[in-house]
Scaffold this active site. Sequence first.
Site, PDB file in Angstrom:
ATOM      1  N   LYS A 293       0.838  -1.212   0.000  1.00 20.15           N
ATOM      2  CA  LYS A 293       0.000   0.000   0.000  1.00 20.15           C
ATOM      3  C   LYS A 293       0.864   1.249   0.000  1.00 20.15           C
ATOM      4  O   LYS A 293       0.551   2.246  -0.660  1.00 20.15           O
ATOM      5  CB  LYS A 293      -0.936  -0.024   1.210  1.00 20.15           C
ATOM      6  CG  LYS A 293      -2.010  -1.113   1.093  1.00 20.15           C
ATOM      7  CD  LYS A 293      -2.794  -1.315   2.384  1.00 20.15           C
ATOM      8  CE  LYS A 293      -3.830  -2.423   2.199  1.00 20.15           C
ATOM      9  NZ  LYS A 293      -4.389  -2.903   3.467  1.00 20.15           N
TER      10      LYS A 293
ATOM     11  N   GLY B 144     -13.362  -5.519   3.977  1.00 15.41           N
ATOM     12  CA  GLY B 144     -14.762  -5.942   4.002  1.00 15.41           C
ATOM     13  C   GLY B 144     -15.273  -6.124   2.587  1.00 15.41           C
ATOM     14  O   GLY B 144     -14.955  -5.331   1.707  1.00 15.41           O
TER      15      GLY B 144
END
Lengths: 362, 362
Positions: free
Chosen positions: A227, A325
């Site tokens: 990231k 999620g």
Amino acid sequence: MRRYDLALIGFGGVNRALAALIVERGEQLFEELGFALRVVAITDLRAGSLVDADGVDLAPLLATTPDELAFADMKGGSRDPRNEWVIREVQADIVAEATFTNPADGEPAVSHVRWALEAGKHVCTTNKGPVALHGRELRELAAQHGVSFEFEGAVLSGTPVLRTARRLLSGLRITGVEGIMNGTSNFVLGRLEDGADFEAAVSEAQDLGYAEADPTADVEGHDVQLKVMILANEVLGADLRREDVVCRGISGITTVDIKDAADKGLRWKLVGSVTRRADGGVDARVEPVALSADHPLVGVSGPVNAVAFRTDLLGTVTISGPGAGPIETAYALLSDIIAIHHAQANGAAASSGHVLEETVHG
Amino acid sequence: MRRYDLALIGFGGVNRALAALIVERGEQLFEELGFALRVVAITDLRAGSLVDADGVDLAPLLATTPDELAFADMKGGSRDPRNEWVIREVQADIVAEATFTNPADGEPAVSHVRWALEAGKHVCTTNKGPVALHGRELRELAAQHGVSFEFEGAVLSGTPVLRTARRLLSGLRITGVEGIMNGTSNFVLGRLEDGADFEAAVSEAQDLGYAEADPTADVEGHDVQLKVMILANEVLGADLRREDVVCRGISGITTVDIKDAADKGLRWKLVGSVTRRADGGVDARVEPVALSADHPLVGVSGPVNAVAFRTDLLGTVTISGPGAGPIETAYALLSDIIAIHHAQANGAAASSGHVLEETVHG
């Protein structure tokens, strides 16, 4: 009106959630956003592949559990995922890639993205690997084929971190980025603060479904490392490889470290950071940092992640939201599709002047 | 290439900072963003007005202190601000409005915005009044004249709160908004926590330049009330008037309240909130709330402000950043100008197909 035909690569939690969104609010999306979505192909390692040029009927697929889903028995179905063939040959406007990524070379996601761009299809992916490890090559490939390559979900699921940096902070200089970008590490550090030991905290995270069976990528910082590379390369214009990013995880943090920090009013967090050096270069690192009580990221814990952009004109601007999620990540794909639509509408406008009346497929 | 000619209405801290940005990084902006900016008129209550169709030379104006600046002696200058004449008659593409706003009727900013839109000029404003009190009318006026009405600076200066909600969260449902949107109240509450009494904390805020000579709008919640109306009306599509927003400030908070909260692990904050009701309507209020230690806004203090959007697909997404400041607010105007440029480029593209080669003034 426009309609985009999608090929879903991978039919796990994320693309199932995207399919559910299309079923449940396709019409609302059409009214709000001005385009319709239709799925014309799905591939999945376990379920096989399914192609229907008239649009796959999604509801029955969503009513079947992932374990029981088998495309082989259906019309247009096969036991084989046939990823390359589906991505290259099926008539689709957008490939929604949500498989998985090997942190070493980004596969198989990288090949999926490459095939799609080579075939002149727009791509949205939730995988970090293609962007972190092959971002420049894939961006150039997309430009060469006149298509979009979108990947908001690669950092903080649907929380609009990359798009904020690239669209809403234009005109100012981003001098650094600091983020808490891994929910598992957040959870484990929180449990250490509660007095649990490291092994117990990791198993608890696994039991709750936060951590993978192999928690290495999370607790050793490799997930955050990718990231950080994306933030460095895509936001600060660097060209870092994995070995350029110092990476230390939280497995060395002891309960004594936690207690010592607490005594000084500090809290340990796994922080990924990117800093523009005076010479124009960029430093990037992942490491546990004991943050003071007034640090903007100190309150970020559990499933919430956050990224703080240091800027010249605005000081620090921080975005926080869910870090993971299935629905949250499916929304990232939807936000990518919205971005593709805008680029498409504006580009098409320049050449034809009939955006609103035009359909994608004649 | 494009060039936008600007009329600056008000030449206080914000528009001076915008002028300085144009002087200092005009060329960089042009390279990065693809357009040039030129100031062709300035009006100011104190300094008068200055008009130069060939572009005002900004550097000497910025080298003069605001107190000493007098346009009357300059070529094209007058002692009179001549706001209406300048806004309506001077050839400008964009009016950058940064005067002030009366919380009761929004004047004089509302008239400035109305005149500009009526004259077919794009408007960016940093004032809450026009948006909060006359947003719908002004939006319709802008649409009718085919121009843009932008106001990112009305909420949290240049921190991209409104643009995030309107652009980056499309496709999901925003069910509520909660924000800490007043730095003075933040500062005063912080000093109360440190043991200061209310009057002393307010004078300290005044001495430090956070609070106005009359701190009523800040500490009684009226400033936040207008921001809440903007969030309700512009983000959640409500049509609230000022009397629809319950408003209680922090002047009733005592040191005992602070101590009682601290004993329970709570911290008082002045919170503005908007909630979508089950019947589709919207409730909005401003009031002190004692937040728990795990509330996403509990760490927001001092000059940092934050707005949290509750959404259906992403849970809560929070943006925090500076709530005020001349440079921060000037950046809001710049971000509005960038938005105007994009709308313009896309719109012009549809009709001409020659975006990149076209100039605004033939």
